[in-house]
Design an enzyme around this catalytic site. Structure first.
Site, mmCIF file in Angstrom:
data_model
loop_
_atom_site.group_PDB
_atom_site.id
_atom_site.type_symbol
_atom_site.label_atom_id
_atom_site.label_comp_id
_atom_site.label_asym_id
_atom_site.label_seq_id
_atom_site.Cartn_x
_atom_site.Cartn_y
_atom_site.Cartn_z
ATOM 1 C CG ASN A 389 -2.026 1.033 1.106
ATOM 2 O OD1 ASN A 389 -1.892 2.009 0.382
ATOM 3 N ND2 ASN A 389 -3.107 0.866 1.844
ATOM 4 C CG ASP A 390 1.519 3.346 3.612
ATOM 5 O OD1 ASP A 390 0.530 3.928 3.138
ATOM 6 O OD2 ASP A 390 1.599 2.991 4.795
ATOM 7 C CB VAL A 391 5.985 0.433 -0.717
ATOM 8 C CG1 VAL A 391 6.463 0.244 0.708
ATOM 9 C CG2 VAL A 391 5.170 -0.758 -1.168
ATOM 10 C CB VAL A 392 2.470 1.273 -4.771
ATOM 11 C CG1 VAL A 392 3.398 0.095 -5.036
ATOM 12 C CG2 VAL A 392 1.260 0.831 -3.963
ATOM 13 C CB SER A 430 1.296 5.661 6.910
ATOM 14 O OG SER A 430 0.645 5.799 5.668
#
Lengths: 463, 95
Positions: A389-392, A430
């Site tokens: 999720n957050d890493v993209v 996050s």
């Protein structure tokens, strides 16, 4: 004299084997032999240590080695790859504990028998004891958190001040022990260790699960340092060299991890970021999430030229890695080029996702790092995001108000089409909305990771 | 016995060695590497053995025993998990 020389030579060889072993671990081709080399170094060093002059309690020693080895062997053989980070944390904590206990024996002997130590040696013993103890209790908390034994994070106002106060108190106690030498009271030494234990617990409790990789890496470096310091105390070169090598290697690894999250180490340790669920507002993300059916995704992937798969920790939680590899093989048989893109902080440890994919049988030459693959996304016909999720999240590039702003991300949004497999519509850990999910060329495939990939496999087979 | 500045030199050189050796490791090997370096500091076992071997009072023996137990757990556990992980890394050519 001869025995002393034999011991020294063996320790020297062990140190050489450790360094060469670690060196060989820098390539997947030689890595396996690397750990075997280091292993022989350890066996050699352990065996010759029995020959130390005036060794007593040999029976106890063999019992302790046997008991510790059997317990560790059984647990290490049984642990699942997804649970590897907490297991490594635990073994690391044991090492830190051992270093602290060595210091404890030395300090107690000093206090009890008036066995004076040189000032520098005493100082190193005390510092090593502190670091080792913190690594022990901190690692145990890290283990408990990753294992799900401690679910909530502990944050309260003035937390950092209390920790700082405790740290100052420990410093003071340590200074008193060093200054008083043989005249130190035993309770002072005991108090020192107890406070250090508490300190390790307190600094680790507020750190969220997502930041654990950095913390485990840091404790690993600390244990190495503690071992090196106790090596000075015992005049043991093998411990100094091995401990220092691990200490500096671990520091580098910790820095790399923190950098991958675009945060400083201090920020990881003292901000409690990874534990918060509500985060800054930032710009509102516009558009709507557009759902898609598995059959359509199968068509897209089956007739694509290039496919990139981005697995996140969610994939491992859903145990979908074996299915993903099955899907990959099907696509490869249809002449689709499949690559895996892995973010440095995916998983619960640096490189954790690589291990999980390797376990499923994915060859390592299909797996690419962020820097290697980011230029390839524009050529990707379909990018499949599963459990990440957050890493993209492109917001990290565009929105300075976002808490993840500046974090390097995988540019999935630049590919021709993106499909995201996701359980529900919630935000990442996050708490930040993901702009990628709302993009025009993104489609959402809702459902459990493993189930959805199974469905994709069935559909691709029918093409 | 290693003394004063000699020890400091060892410390400095070993620190550079660790940094250099690890700086070339690809990300895909970070977990096994961390676990492998975790195994390497299991060398604390030899120190624990010396501590227990020279322990005199019961208290010292008890602490020394615990130190050896912990250190052996560190070394053996670290080795086994690292080996298990590295065993899995395969190239497409090898299949």
């Amino acid at each position: 004299m001869d025995i002393k020389l034999l011991i020294e030579i063996s320790y020297f060889l062990a140190a050489v084997l450790f360094i060469l072993g670690l060196k060989r671990m820098s390539s997947p081709v030689t890595a396996r032999s690397g750990i075997v080399w280091a292993g022989w170094g350890m066996v050699l060093a352990t065996l010759v240590s029995f020959l130390y002059p005036q060794m007593q309690n040999v029976g106890l020693m063999i019992l302790a080695i046997g008991l510790g080895s059997v317990i560790a062997y059984v647990s290490a053989k049984k642990v699942a790859m997804t649970d590897m980070p907490q297991m490594i944390a635990l073994y690391n904590g044991l090492g830190g504990g051992a270093a602290a206990l060595i210091a404890a024996v030395e300090l107690i002997r000093m206090v009890g028998h008036g066995h004076a130590l040189i000032n520098t040696v005493l100082l190193l013993a005390v510092v090593g004891a502190f670091i080792g103890t913190v690594a022990l209790s901190g690692s145990i908390i890290a283990f408990a958190k990753l294992q799900g034994l401690i679910r909530r994070s502990w944050n309260f106002n003035g937390q950092n001040q209390i920790n700082l106060l405790l740290f100052a108190l420990i410093l003071l106690l340590g200074a008193v022990i060093v200054a008083q030498g043989t005249h130190s009271a035993l309770w002072l030494v005991a108090g020192f260790f107890v406070l250090a234990l508490v300190f390790g617990v307190l600094i680790t409790l507020p750190i969220g699960g997502a930041d654990m990789p950095v913390v485990i890496s840091l404790f690993n470096a600390l244990t190495g340092l503690a071992v090196a310091f106790e090596g000075f105390v015992l005049g043991n070169a093998a411990m100094i060299i091995a401990g220092t090598v691990v200490g500096s290697a671990g520091t580098l690894l910790t820095q790399l991890m923190a950098k991958a999250m675009n945060r400083s180490l201090a920020n990881v340790l003292f901000s409690g970021f990874g534990s918060k669920t509500s985060a800054g507002s930032g710009e509102a993300v516009t558009g709507a999430m557009k759902p898609i059916e598995a059959s359509d995704v199968a068509v897209m992937m089956g007739y694509a030229e290039n496919v990139i798969i981005i697995p996140g920790y969610g994939m491992a939680v859903a145990q979908a890695q074996h299915k993903i590899w099955e899907l990959t093989k099907l696509l490869q048989a249809r002449n689709v080029k499949v690559k895996f893109a892995i973010h440095p902080v995916a998983g619960r440890m640096p490189g954790h996702m690589n291990v999980l994919l390797a376990e499923a049988g994915v060859p390592y030459d299909l797996i690419f790092d962020l820097e290697e693959i980011n230029a390839d996304f524009p050529q990707s016909d379909v990018t499949l995001v599963i459990g990440a999720n957050d890493v993209v999240n492109p917001v990290a590039r565009t929105d300075p108000n976002s808490p993840i702003y500046g974090m390097p991300i995988l540019n999935a949004d630049k590919s021709k089409n993106t499909v995201v497999i996701k359980r529900g519509q919630g935000a990442g850990f996050s708490g930040v909305e993901n702009g990628l999910f709302f993009a025009d060329n993104t489609r959402m495939l809702y459902g459990d990771g493993q189930k959805m990939v199974s469905e994709l496999i069935a559909q691709v087979k029918e093409l | 016995m290693i003394e004063g500045f000699l020890a400091l030199y060892i410390f400095m050189l070993a620190a550079f060695t660790g940094y250099e050796v690890i700086s070339k490791v690809p990300v895909i090997l970070h977990t096994p590497l961390m676990s492998g370096s975790n195994f390497v500091h299991g060398i604390v076992l030899v120190g624990a053995m010396v501590a227990l071997g020279h322990a005199q009072t019961t208290l010292e023996q008890a602490i020394g025993f615990l130190a050896v137990l912990f250190a052996a757990g560190n070394a053996v556990g670290g080795y086994v998990v690292t080996e298990r992980m590295l065993e899995m890394f395969k190239s497409s050519k090898g299949q």
